[in-house]
Design a protein around this motif. Structure first.
Motif, PDB file in Angstrom:
ATOM      1  N   UNK A   9      -9.408  -8.235  -4.031  1.00  0.00           N
ATOM      2  CA  UNK A   9      -9.804  -6.925  -3.526  1.00  0.00           C
ATOM      3  C   UNK A   9     -10.211  -6.045  -4.703  1.00  0.00           C
ATOM      4  N   UNK A  10     -11.382  -5.444  -4.580  1.00  0.00           N
ATOM      5  CA  UNK A  10     -11.862  -4.561  -5.651  1.00  0.00           C
ATOM      6  C   UNK A  10     -11.971  -3.152  -5.087  1.00  0.00           C
ATOM      7  N   UNK A  11     -11.302  -2.218  -5.741  1.00  0.00           N
ATOM      8  CA  UNK A  11     -11.366  -0.825  -5.310  1.00  0.00           C
ATOM      9  C   UNK A  11     -12.781  -0.294  -5.565  1.00  0.00           C
ATOM     10  N   UNK A  12     -13.389   0.253  -4.524  1.00  0.00           N
ATOM     11  CA  UNK A  12     -14.791   0.695  -4.641  1.00  0.00           C
ATOM     12  C   UNK A  12     -14.972   1.774  -5.696  1.00  0.00           C
ATOM     13  N   UNK A  13     -13.994   2.648  -5.835  1.00  0.00           N
ATOM     14  CA  UNK A  13     -14.139   3.769  -6.759  1.00  0.00           C
ATOM     15  C   UNK A  13     -13.701   3.414  -8.175  1.00  0.00           C
ATOM     16  N   UNK A  14     -12.477   2.911  -8.305  1.00  0.00           N
ATOM     17  CA  UNK A  14     -11.940   2.640  -9.651  1.00  0.00           C
ATOM     18  C   UNK A  14     -12.356   1.277 -10.182  1.00  0.00           C
ATOM     19  N   UNK A  15     -12.835   0.409  -9.286  1.00  0.00           N
ATOM     20  CA  UNK A  15     -13.180  -0.983  -9.627  1.00  0.00           C
ATOM     21  C   UNK A  15     -11.944  -1.798 -10.042  1.00  0.00           C
ATOM     22  N   UNK A  16     -10.751  -1.283  -9.753  1.00  0.00           N
ATOM     23  CA  UNK A  16      -9.525  -2.038 -10.042  1.00  0.00           C
ATOM     24  C   UNK A  16      -9.498  -3.294  -9.179  1.00  0.00           C
ATOM     25  N   UNK A  17      -9.060  -4.390  -9.790  1.00  0.00           N
ATOM     26  CA  UNK A  17      -9.005  -5.674  -9.083  1.00  0.00           C
ATOM     27  C   UNK A  17      -7.563  -5.994  -8.709  1.00  0.00           C
ATOM     28  N   UNK A  18      -7.363  -6.399  -7.461  1.00  0.00           N
ATOM     29  CA  UNK A  18      -6.047  -6.844  -7.022  1.00  0.00           C
ATOM     30  C   UNK A  18      -6.175  -8.192  -6.341  1.00  0.00           C
TER      31      UNK A  18
END
Length: 128
Positions: free
Chosen positions: A86-95
């Motif tokens: 899962x990639x956060x659309x805003x922060x681009x953080x990957x989980x």
């Protein structure tokens, strides 16, 4: 047989989704952190640990995004385990999102196992 309960976990991992996908979807990648050795033949993956060997059927995958398996022993059930990036659309953080099933009294143990394995994965990827 006791009914299994679905549980989900989220692990932030600082690495590119494409690299992470290699480690969750290929036998060579998974043998680095998930099992001692992993072989695949067609849609069947064999996971080998020092004491045991388990077979799982590949239920589906989406390149760069997710992979889903069902243990052969759970063949007539709806149980599965899935790893989804899962990639956060805003922060681009990957989980890495993990979905799995366990009997009620084994959920804590299952979660601890995943935590240990994902921590191995993070070490290999150089992600803290």
């Amino acid at each position: 047989m006791e009914e299994k309960i679905k549980y989900e976990m989220e692990f932030p991992i600082h690495v590119s989704p494409s690299l992470l996908y290699q480690y969750i979807s290929t036998p060579s990648g998974m043998s680095e952190w998930y099992a001692d050795n992993v072989n695949s033949r067609g849609e069947f993956f064999t996971f080998i640990w020092s004491e045991s060997e388990e077979k799982a059927k590949l239920l589906g995958k989406k390149s760069g995004e997710r992979i889903k398996f069902r243990w052969v022993e759970d063949d007539d059930t709806d149980y599965y385990f899935e790893m989804r990036i899962q990639v956060d659309e805003i922060t681009k953080d990957v989980s890495l999102m993990v979905t799995d099933f366990a009997e009620e009294d084994e959920i804590e143990e299952g979660k601890m196992l995943w935590e240990n394995m994902i921590s191995n994965l993070k070490q290999i990827l150089g992600s803290t």
